[in-house]
Motif scaffolding. Sequence first.
Motif, PDB file in Angstrom:
ATOM      1  N   SER A 145       0.832  -1.209   0.000  1.00  0.00           N
ATOM      2  CA  SER A 145       0.000   0.000   0.000  1.00  0.00           C
ATOM      3  C   SER A 145       0.865   1.257   0.000  1.00  0.00           C
ATOM      4  CB  SER A 145      -0.923   0.007   1.216  1.00  0.00           C
ATOM      5  OG  SER A 145      -1.770  -1.123   1.216  1.00  0.00           O
ATOM      6  N   PHE A 146       1.946   1.237   0.792  1.00  0.00           N
ATOM      7  CA  PHE A 146       2.873   2.369   0.799  1.00  0.00           C
ATOM      8  C   PHE A 146       3.464   2.587  -0.594  1.00  0.00           C
ATOM      9  CE2 PHE A 146       3.110   1.941   5.480  1.00  0.00           C
ATOM     10  CZ  PHE A 146       3.060   3.282   5.827  1.00  0.00           C
ATOM     11  N   ALA A 147       3.834   1.499  -1.252  1.00  0.00           N
ATOM     12  CA  ALA A 147       4.449   1.606  -2.572  1.00  0.00           C
ATOM     13  C   ALA A 147       3.483   2.187  -3.589  1.00  0.00           C
ATOM     14  CB  ALA A 147       4.939   0.234  -3.024  1.00  0.00           C
ATOM     15  N   VAL A 148       2.258   1.698  -3.579  1.00  0.00           N
ATOM     16  CA  VAL A 148       1.255   2.200  -4.526  1.00  0.00           C
ATOM     17  C   VAL A 148       0.940   3.659  -4.252  1.00  0.00           C
ATOM     18  CG1 VAL A 148      -1.145   1.984  -5.272  1.00  0.00           C
ATOM     19  CG2 VAL A 148       0.242  -0.070  -4.934  1.00  0.00           C
ATOM     20  N   ALA A 149       0.765   3.998  -2.959  1.00  0.00           N
ATOM     21  CA  ALA A 149       0.463   5.383  -2.601  1.00  0.00           C
ATOM     22  C   ALA A 149       1.583   6.320  -3.032  1.00  0.00           C
ATOM     23  CB  ALA A 149       0.230   5.490  -1.096  1.00  0.00           C
ATOM     24  N   GLY A 150       2.821   5.874  -2.846  1.00  0.00           N
ATOM     25  CA  GLY A 150       3.953   6.704  -3.251  1.00  0.00           C
ATOM     26  C   GLY A 150       3.991   6.938  -4.748  1.00  0.00           C
ATOM     27  N   LEU A 151       3.755   5.883  -5.525  1.00  0.00           N
ATOM     28  CA  LEU A 151       3.767   6.011  -6.985  1.00  0.00           C
ATOM     29  C   LEU A 151       2.626   6.903  -7.468  1.00  0.00           C
ATOM     30  CD1 LEU A 151       4.608   2.322  -8.009  1.00  0.00           C
ATOM     31  CD2 LEU A 151       6.116   4.317  -8.150  1.00  0.00           C
ATOM     32  N   VAL A 152       1.447   6.735  -6.860  1.00  0.00           N
ATOM     33  CA  VAL A 152       0.306   7.569  -7.249  1.00  0.00           C
ATOM     34  C   VAL A 152       0.578   9.029  -6.926  1.00  0.00           C
ATOM     35  CG1 VAL A 152      -2.105   8.086  -6.745  1.00  0.00           C
ATOM     36  CG2 VAL A 152      -1.378   5.715  -7.063  1.00  0.00           C
ATOM     37  N   PHE A 153       1.149   9.282  -5.741  1.00  0.00           N
ATOM     38  CA  PHE A 153       1.440  10.656  -5.336  1.00  0.00           C
ATOM     39  C   PHE A 153       2.422  11.310  -6.298  1.00  0.00           C
ATOM     40  CE2 PHE A 153       4.122  13.644  -2.934  1.00  0.00           C
ATOM     41  CZ  PHE A 153       3.159  14.560  -2.533  1.00  0.00           C
ATOM     42  N   VAL A 154       3.496  10.581  -6.608  1.00  0.00           N
ATOM     43  CA  VAL A 154       4.505  11.130  -7.530  1.00  0.00           C
ATOM     44  C   VAL A 154       3.895  11.366  -8.907  1.00  0.00           C
ATOM     45  CG1 VAL A 154       6.662  10.635  -8.736  1.00  0.00           C
ATOM     46  CG2 VAL A 154       6.445  10.128  -6.299  1.00  0.00           C
ATOM     47  N   GLY A 155       3.059  10.438  -9.357  1.00  0.00           N
ATOM     48  CA  GLY A 155       2.430  10.584 -10.669  1.00  0.00           C
ATOM     49  C   GLY A 155       1.506  11.785 -10.733  1.00  0.00           C
TER      50      GLY A 155
END
Length: 470
Positions: A305-315
């Motif tokens: 979940s942390f990984a997905v949230a980080g990628l979404v935020f950066v995107g």
Amino acid sequence: MSTRVREAVAIVVVLALVLVLEAFSLKSGTIGLVLIGVVAVLAVAVIVFRVSFRLAGVGAACLASLTLTWHGVFLGPIRPGDALIFVALLCFIVADPNHAFGTPPWWVKQLIFVLLFLAMIQIFFPPDPVYLAQRITFDAGGKATRPATGNLALTNIGVAIKFIVAVAATPMAFIGAVRVDKRALRWIVIAFVVGSASSGWVAMVDHLGGNFGRILTGLPNASARQVGFADHPNFLAVACVIAVPFAFWMAYSEQRRDRVIGIIALPGLVLGTYASGSRGGAVCVLIVLALCVVLHPKSRPHAPSFAVAGLVFVGLIAAAVPSIGAAILRATRLTSSPITVGSDQVRALAGAQGARDFRHSPFAGIGLQASGQASQVYLQELATGGLILFIGVSVYTLGGIVASIRLMRTSALAGMVLAALLTSVVLNYVETDLTDRFYYVPAAILITLLDMQRRQADSESEPISASVPA
């Protein structure tokens, strides 16, 4: 011997040390005067305020942890963190000379032996002076300087002592504090996080136009790259990166006050790394954050979940405000510019010199006096101490990693130490912190944990988990 008699003897010993240091200062100059001031203040505090040496030692150890990352703050010619380590050791020795410390693990002892051995080699078999005179060296600003001259034997001994203070004296001070009060390890960790994060927050404020760092350092805010309470942007970045795991540990603490401090400290450490403009720091802060998520037992189940949230935020940021991404790349110097080209050229020249130094003396190096040169820690080891030092430091690092892996089964703090140690393996490739004391604080915390575990294993009154912080 009664308590009063023992305290009276201790006071006499401290005052005698003041006199000895005074005599020493007549020859050594400013350093001796600073040491006299530190010990004299300690003696006065003990006499006037009846401060316990044991408690004074705990306070000194915590203050050392707080200030070790303030690389640009000096008391005369020495940094307060370095002086406080010796003050803590002195207090514990005077208070309880028989039980103040434990011996460090074997992987620490072997490095101490290696450093002393290399210093002796350079004294009795000094490097070729003709070769040393032809070397290319650079200062912290990247300007070419003259090769080191003077008494190389004394310089080698001094560097060896600095290194031993980093890998042995610092953990011994921490162990002494924890043997007085088991809660001291938590205080030491908090102090380290607060000291590093305060430097990071100050750097970010100065990046936005402030000028608060100079209050303690005296350095003007004259560059886009900030230093916080350090004296070079790279030192700030390394300090912030290795403190991240401990702030992360605090953010998951069961104690509300610790959680608040950790939550405030984490962005300060990340933003401090950003404000430093360190390319290696920018990459490593992401690495260490990922390691923290994976290694902490409370965040590990949520790692995807942390990984997905980080990628979404950066995107989202990149899509909505592309200029922010470009600004971040410029600030961290991850894009090519005249500044990065010049830095790369200096690093290439320093790295090439380090490689030549290693080829010139592959087994024992050209001397510890060159420990601050070369372009990365691994080349510094090979150039200054050859394969002997490189193997010794590698064994030290591997010993710490293995010990933290074993201990993390019962202590989340050990997992955060592992994150810091693994990240330092990468930092060693891009930074030059071979003998900086703050760089070895994570290992010192680990050594303290190991001492607590060993002592608790010998006790029949408490389980191990009660003494080793979770």
